[in-house]
Design a protein around this motif. Structure first.
Motif, PDB file in Angstrom:
ATOM      1  N   GLY A  60     -41.265 -38.253   4.141  1.00 64.42           N
ATOM      2  CA  GLY A  60     -39.909 -37.746   4.285  1.00 64.42           C
ATOM      3  C   GLY A  60     -39.528 -36.773   3.193  1.00 64.42           C
ATOM      4  N   ALA A  61     -39.829 -37.122   1.939  1.00 69.27           N
ATOM      5  CA  ALA A  61     -39.515 -36.226   0.824  1.00 69.27           C
ATOM      6  C   ALA A  61     -40.293 -34.921   0.923  1.00 69.27           C
ATOM      7  CB  ALA A  61     -39.803 -36.924  -0.500  1.00 69.27           C
ATOM      8  N   LYS A  62     -41.553 -35.032   1.344  1.00 75.95           N
ATOM      9  CA  LYS A  62     -42.363 -33.823   1.498  1.00 75.95           C
ATOM     10  C   LYS A  62     -41.826 -32.951   2.636  1.00 75.95           C
ATOM     11  CE  LYS A  62     -46.620 -35.953  -0.239  1.00 75.95           C
ATOM     12  NZ  LYS A  62     -47.994 -36.383   0.104  1.00 75.95           N
ATOM     13  N   GLU A  63     -41.316 -33.592   3.692  1.00 78.61           N
ATOM     14  CA  GLU A  63     -40.747 -32.823   4.794  1.00 78.61           C
ATOM     15  C   GLU A  63     -39.491 -32.080   4.346  1.00 78.61           C
ATOM     16  OE1 GLU A  63     -39.186 -33.529   9.396  1.00 78.61           O
ATOM     17  OE2 GLU A  63     -39.752 -35.224   8.115  1.00 78.61           O
ATOM     18  N   GLU A  64     -38.641 -32.719   3.554  1.00 79.92           N
ATOM     19  CA  GLU A  64     -37.442 -32.052   3.041  1.00 79.92           C
ATOM     20  C   GLU A  64     -37.812 -30.867   2.156  1.00 79.92           C
ATOM     21  OE1 GLU A  64     -35.118 -34.956   1.056  1.00 79.92           O
ATOM     22  OE2 GLU A  64     -34.588 -36.064   2.882  1.00 79.92           O
ATOM     23  N   GLN A  65     -38.814 -31.040   1.324  1.00 75.37           N
ATOM     24  CA  GLN A  65     -39.248 -29.941   0.460  1.00 75.37           C
ATOM     25  C   GLN A  65     -39.820 -28.796   1.297  1.00 75.37           C
ATOM     26  OE1 GLN A  65     -38.812 -29.668  -2.861  1.00 75.37           O
ATOM     27  NE2 GLN A  65     -39.594 -27.586  -2.638  1.00 75.37           N
ATOM     28  N   LYS A  66     -40.552 -29.127   2.337  1.00 79.62           N
ATOM     29  CA  LYS A  66     -41.091 -28.091   3.217  1.00 79.62           C
ATOM     30  C   LYS A  66     -39.959 -27.354   3.923  1.00 79.62           C
ATOM     31  CE  LYS A  66     -44.794 -27.237   4.307  1.00 79.62           C
ATOM     32  NZ  LYS A  66     -45.737 -26.141   3.912  1.00 79.62           N
ATOM     33  N   LEU A 118     -33.863 -23.333  11.252  1.00 82.26           N
ATOM     34  CA  LEU A 118     -35.244 -23.068  11.656  1.00 82.26           C
ATOM     35  C   LEU A 118     -36.229 -23.718  10.686  1.00 82.26           C
ATOM     36  CD1 LEU A 118     -37.104 -21.633  13.631  1.00 82.26           C
ATOM     37  CD2 LEU A 118     -36.947 -19.574  12.192  1.00 82.26           C
ATOM     38  N   GLY A 119     -35.875 -23.717   9.391  1.00 79.49           N
ATOM     39  CA  GLY A 119     -36.735 -24.376   8.412  1.00 79.49           C
ATOM     40  C   GLY A 119     -36.825 -25.868   8.657  1.00 79.49           C
ATOM     41  N   GLU A 120     -35.682 -26.494   8.949  1.00 77.53           N
ATOM     42  CA  GLU A 120     -35.700 -27.927   9.248  1.00 77.53           C
ATOM     43  C   GLU A 120     -36.464 -28.216  10.542  1.00 77.53           C
ATOM     44  OE1 GLU A 120     -31.702 -29.232   9.367  1.00 77.53           O
ATOM     45  OE2 GLU A 120     -31.322 -28.924   7.216  1.00 77.53           O
ATOM     46  N   LEU A 121     -36.342 -27.312  11.496  1.00 84.67           N
ATOM     47  CA  LEU A 121     -37.032 -27.506  12.767  1.00 84.67           C
ATOM     48  C   LEU A 121     -38.549 -27.428  12.603  1.00 84.67           C
ATOM     49  CD1 LEU A 121     -36.904 -27.792  15.878  1.00 84.67           C
ATOM     50  CD2 LEU A 121     -36.782 -25.288  15.994  1.00 84.67           C
ATOM     51  N   ARG A 122     -39.012 -26.515  11.772  1.00 82.12           N
ATOM     52  CA  ARG A 122     -40.447 -26.281  11.634  1.00 82.12           C
ATOM     53  C   ARG A 122     -41.082 -27.117  10.531  1.00 82.12           C
ATOM     54  NH1 ARG A 122     -42.076 -20.044  11.719  1.00 82.12           N
ATOM     55  NH2 ARG A 122     -44.014 -21.153  11.256  1.00 82.12           N
ATOM     56  N   ALA A 123     -40.284 -27.784   9.733  1.00 80.40           N
ATOM     57  CA  ALA A 123     -40.824 -28.493   8.573  1.00 80.40           C
ATOM     58  C   ALA A 123     -41.801 -29.584   8.995  1.00 80.40           C
ATOM     59  CB  ALA A 123     -39.682 -29.080   7.744  1.00 80.40           C
ATOM     60  N   PHE A 124     -41.432 -30.395   9.985  1.00 84.11           N
ATOM     61  CA  PHE A 124     -42.291 -31.508  10.385  1.00 84.11           C
ATOM     62  C   PHE A 124     -43.643 -31.004  10.889  1.00 84.11           C
ATOM     63  CE2 PHE A 124     -43.960 -34.398  13.605  1.00 84.11           C
ATOM     64  CZ  PHE A 124     -44.006 -35.580  12.905  1.00 84.11           C
ATOM     65  N   GLY A 125     -43.611 -30.053  11.799  1.00 89.02           N
ATOM     66  CA  GLY A 125     -44.864 -29.541  12.356  1.00 89.02           C
ATOM     67  C   GLY A 125     -45.736 -28.851  11.326  1.00 89.02           C
ATOM     68  N   ASP A 126     -45.109 -28.066  10.439  1.00 83.44           N
ATOM     69  CA  ASP A 126     -45.894 -27.373   9.414  1.00 83.44           C
ATOM     70  C   ASP A 126     -46.533 -28.357   8.435  1.00 83.44           C
ATOM     71  OD1 ASP A 126     -45.033 -25.130  10.660  1.00 83.44           O
ATOM     72  OD2 ASP A 126     -44.147 -24.183   8.887  1.00 83.44           O
ATOM     73  N   LEU A 127     -45.749 -29.366   8.015  1.00 83.30           N
ATOM     74  CA  LEU A 127     -46.300 -30.357   7.087  1.00 83.30           C
ATOM     75  C   LEU A 127     -47.420 -31.154   7.750  1.00 83.30           C
ATOM     76  CD1 LEU A 127     -46.204 -31.764   4.368  1.00 83.30           C
ATOM     77  CD2 LEU A 127     -44.412 -33.264   5.263  1.00 83.30           C
TER      78      LEU A 127
END
Length: 227
Positions: A60-66, A118-127
């Motif tokens: 979760g923390a890594k997703e927020e940072q991403k 868009l950053g929040e949307l793509r964060a999970f998939g990118d991470l």
């Protein structure tokens, strides 16, 4: 000769024991080296496996940072200035200038909200994609380590074969002593001596041996009818 044969046989036993000790020592060294290699490779594979598992900790923390990194990237893009032909004519009226600045601020706020979303949307998939790529690389390295382990295990057979030759010279010497001891002991038990001169009973017939009686030579009288 019997005593000499026993001594040679004892020397053969000692030589063979020494050769076997050298062989066993060389085999133990080969096995110990193989265990060290296998343990080292196992530790490398375990380290890679642990690193892959740790990549999903604090997800979760890594997703927020991403998401924050992506939002900064999207909102930090500079809009290219329009060409002179497409640019709006400059206005000298303060009301027009203030309204233009107000609308530009609204447009910038909208693009910032869009970039953050868009950053929040793509964060999970990118991470998740980053972790998957790292896991694939680690899995490839673990497969290579498994190949190294099999190769090392195959080499161990040749190392053990070489270890079996460690006491070859001593074993040959022991075989020679054993052969000489067997021959010498057999000769001694049959009544021979070490220097070929005979033992204490040399030349004395054994009990039960039939002694040949010499036949007398015929005289001339017997040959000519007693004349």
């Amino acid at each position: 000769m019997t005593i000499a044969g026993i001594a040679l046989s004892a020397g053969s036993t000692i030589a063979n024991y020494s050769a076997q000790s050298k062989i066993q020592s060389a085999r133990n060294d080969a096995m110990a080296a193989e265990r060290i290699r296998q343990n080292g490779l196992d530790q490398e594979a375990q380290a890679l496996n642990t690193k892959s598992q740790d990549s999903y900790q604090d997800f979760g923390a890594k997703e927020e940072q991403k998401a924050a990194n992506l939002a900064e990237y999207f909102t930090g893009q500079q809009v290219a200035e329009p060409s002179q032909e497409a640019a709006l004519p400059t206005a000298a009226n303060n009301l027009v200038i203030r309204e233009e600045a107000k609308q530009r601020g609204k447009a910038k706020a909208f693009t910032d909200r869009t970039g953050s979303a868009l950053g929040e949307l793509r964060a999970f998939g990118d991470l998740l994609g980053d972790n998957s790529r790292l896991q694939a690389r680690d899995a490839t390295q673990i497969g290579q380590i498994g190949g190294f382990k099999r190769g090392s295990s195959n080499v161990l057979g040749y190392e053990l074969d070489a270890a079996n030759q460690a006491g070859g010279g001593m074993k040959m010497f022991g075989d020679i002593l054993g052969g000489l001891g067997s021959v010498t002991m057999s000769s001694g038990l049959s009544g021979g001596s070490l220097f070929g001169l005979g033992g204490a009973g040399a030349g004395v017939p054994k009990v039960g041996t039939r002694i040949p009686v010499p036949t007398p030579r015929p005289t001339l009288g017997a040959l000519y009818g007693g004349v």
